[in-house]
Scaffold this motif. Structure first.
Motif, PDB file in Angstrom:
ATOM      1  N   ALA A  25       1.031  -1.311  -0.043  1.00  0.00           N
ATOM      2  CA  ALA A  25       0.117   0.001   0.047  1.00  0.00           C
ATOM      3  C   ALA A  25       1.004   1.283  -0.057  1.00  0.00           C
ATOM      4  CB  ALA A  25      -0.838  -0.013   1.236  1.00  0.00           C
ATOM      5  N   ASN A  26       0.606   2.001  -0.879  1.00  0.00           N
ATOM      6  CA  ASN A  26       1.130   3.542  -0.967  1.00  0.00           C
ATOM      7  C   ASN A  26       0.229   4.264  -0.838  1.00  0.00           C
ATOM      8  OD1 ASN A  26       4.438   3.315  -1.951  1.00  0.00           O
ATOM      9  ND2 ASN A  26       3.513   1.776  -2.869  1.00  0.00           N
ATOM     10  N   ILE A  27       0.421   5.287   0.140  1.00  0.00           N
ATOM     11  CA  ILE A  27      -0.966   6.310   0.198  1.00  0.00           C
ATOM     12  C   ILE A  27       0.016   7.827   0.283  1.00  0.00           C
ATOM     13  CG2 ILE A  27      -2.444   7.191   2.121  1.00  0.00           C
ATOM     14  CD1 ILE A  27      -2.565   4.272   2.882  1.00  0.00           C
ATOM     15  N   ARG A  28      -0.806   8.800  -0.354  1.00  0.00           N
ATOM     16  CA  ARG A  28      -0.286  10.107  -0.657  1.00  0.00           C
ATOM     17  C   ARG A  28      -1.327  11.201  -0.558  1.00  0.00           C
ATOM     18  NH1 ARG A  28       3.155  11.493  -5.895  1.00  0.00           N
ATOM     19  NH2 ARG A  28       4.808   9.926  -4.721  1.00  0.00           N
ATOM     20  N   PRO A  29      -0.971  12.218   0.199  1.00  0.00           N
ATOM     21  CA  PRO A  29      -2.013  13.363   0.038  1.00  0.00           C
ATOM     22  C   PRO A  29      -2.304  13.728  -1.318  1.00  0.00           C
ATOM     23  CG  PRO A  29      -0.042  14.092   1.542  1.00  0.00           C
ATOM     24  CD  PRO A  29       0.182  12.567   0.908  1.00  0.00           C
ATOM     25  N   GLY A  93      -8.736  14.046   1.236  1.00  0.00           N
ATOM     26  CA  GLY A  93      -7.429  14.479   0.438  1.00  0.00           C
ATOM     27  C   GLY A  93      -6.484  13.588   0.657  1.00  0.00           C
ATOM     28  N   VAL A  94      -6.855  12.373   0.235  1.00  0.00           N
ATOM     29  CA  VAL A  94      -5.894  10.996   0.086  1.00  0.00           C
ATOM     30  C   VAL A  94      -6.292  10.168  -0.898  1.00  0.00           C
ATOM     31  CG1 VAL A  94      -7.537   9.926   1.547  1.00  0.00           C
ATOM     32  CG2 VAL A  94      -5.157   9.046   1.762  1.00  0.00           C
ATOM     33  N   CYS A  95      -5.172   9.507  -1.324  1.00  0.00           N
ATOM     34  CA  CYS A  95      -5.122   8.529  -2.567  1.00  0.00           C
ATOM     35  C   CYS A  95      -4.196   7.153  -1.846  1.00  0.00           C
ATOM     36  CB  CYS A  95      -4.466   8.789  -3.884  1.00  0.00           C
ATOM     37  SG  CYS A  95      -4.578   7.680  -5.025  1.00  0.00           S
TER      38      CYS A  95
END
Length: 216
Positions: A25-29, A93-95
Motif C-alpha cells: 500500500a502506497n498512500i499520498r496526500p 485529501g488522500v489516495c
C-alpha cells in the motif's frame, strides 16, 4: 465554514503478505483528482511488473470527489473495500494504491476483501493524519499592565500565541478555535476592562502535527 475533518498530511507505505501474495500500500496526500491520477500512474510505473495496482481516493471540498478501481481483481473485492477503509477513518485529501504481486494461491472473494482492506490500514499506520479545525487569529493591542492577564487567559483557555510585539504597546496574536472565539473575545474584553483593541481575522484551518502547529 465546514466542521473539522481529517486529512492525510504526510503519506506512507505499508505491506502485508497473504498466502505468498504481497500487498503493498502506497498512500499520498492529494488535493485534486488530477493529483490522484498522477500518483496512480506513478505507482503503476514503479510497480510495472505487478499483476494489479488497485486504488481508491477521496479529494475535493468536503471529500465530494471519490473513486476506486479493482484493476482486474473480481468486482468489489479491492477498490471498494479500500475506499471503505478511508471513509471509515473519515479521511479526505488522500489516495491509496495497493499493488499486488500474486503468490500462486487464489484467496477467494472474502480473502481479497480482507487483504486489500488490511493493506490500506497498514499504509495508514505509516502516514501522518491531521484533523483540520477552523479557527481565527485574534490580535490584541493593549498596554503593558494587561500582559499578565492576557498570558494567563491564553494558557487557561489553551490558545496558542502566534506572535508578540512589544513596543510602546503590547500586540499579541492568539489562535482561537472557531467555537471559542466569542467566549475568548468576551473574556479579553472583561480582563482588560474594555481597553484592549481586538481584531478578529477571517476563519482559516489549522491542525497539530504532534506538538507542531500547522496553519493552512
Amino acid at each position: 465554514m465546514p466542521d473539522p475533518y481529517k486529512i492525510c498530511y504526510r503519506g506512507g507505505e505499508g505491506e502485508i503478505v497473504e498466502k505468498k501474495s504481497r500487498f503493498i500500500a502506497n498512500i499520498r496526500p492529494v488535493e485534486t483528482e488530477e493529483e490522484a491520477v498522477a500518483f496512480i500512474e506513478e505507482t503503476r510505473k514503479r510497480y510495472w511488473d505487478a499483476r494489479h495496482n488497485c486504488y481508491a481516493y477521496i479529494c475535493g471540498e468536503g471529500g465530494r470527489m471519490m473513486k476506486c478501481s479493482d484493476d482486474g481483481e473480481p468486482s468489489q473485492t479491492a477498490g471498494r473495500p479500500m475506499l471503505d477503509v478511508l471513509l471509515g477513518e473519515g479521511i479526505c485529501g488522500v489516495c491509496a494504491v495497493v499493488t499486488r504481486y500474486f503468490g500462486g494461491t487464489l484467496l477467494g472473494t472474502g480473502g481479497l476483501v480482507r487483504a486489500y482492506s488490511q493493506a490500506v490500514k497498514e499504509g495508514l499506520k505509516a502516514c501522518v493524519i491531521l484533523e483540520k479545525r477552523p479557527g481565527r487569529r485574534v490580535k490584541i493591542t493593549s498596554d503593558y499592565g494587561a500582559v499578565g492577564k492576557l498570558q494567563y487567559l491564553a494558557g487557561q483557555m489553551g490558545f496558542a500565541t502566534l506572535d508578540s510585539q512589544y513596543t510602546d504597546k503590547v500586540e499579541m496574536t492568539l489562535l482561537m478555535p472557531e467555537e471559542q472565539v466569542k467566549e475568548g473575545v468576551d473574556k479579553i474584553t472583561e480582563a482588560t476592562s474594555g481597553t484592549a483593541q481586538i481584531q478578529v481575522s477571517d476563519p482559516f484551518y489549522y491542525g497539530m502535527d504532534g506538538k507542531e502547529l500547522v496553519l493552512f
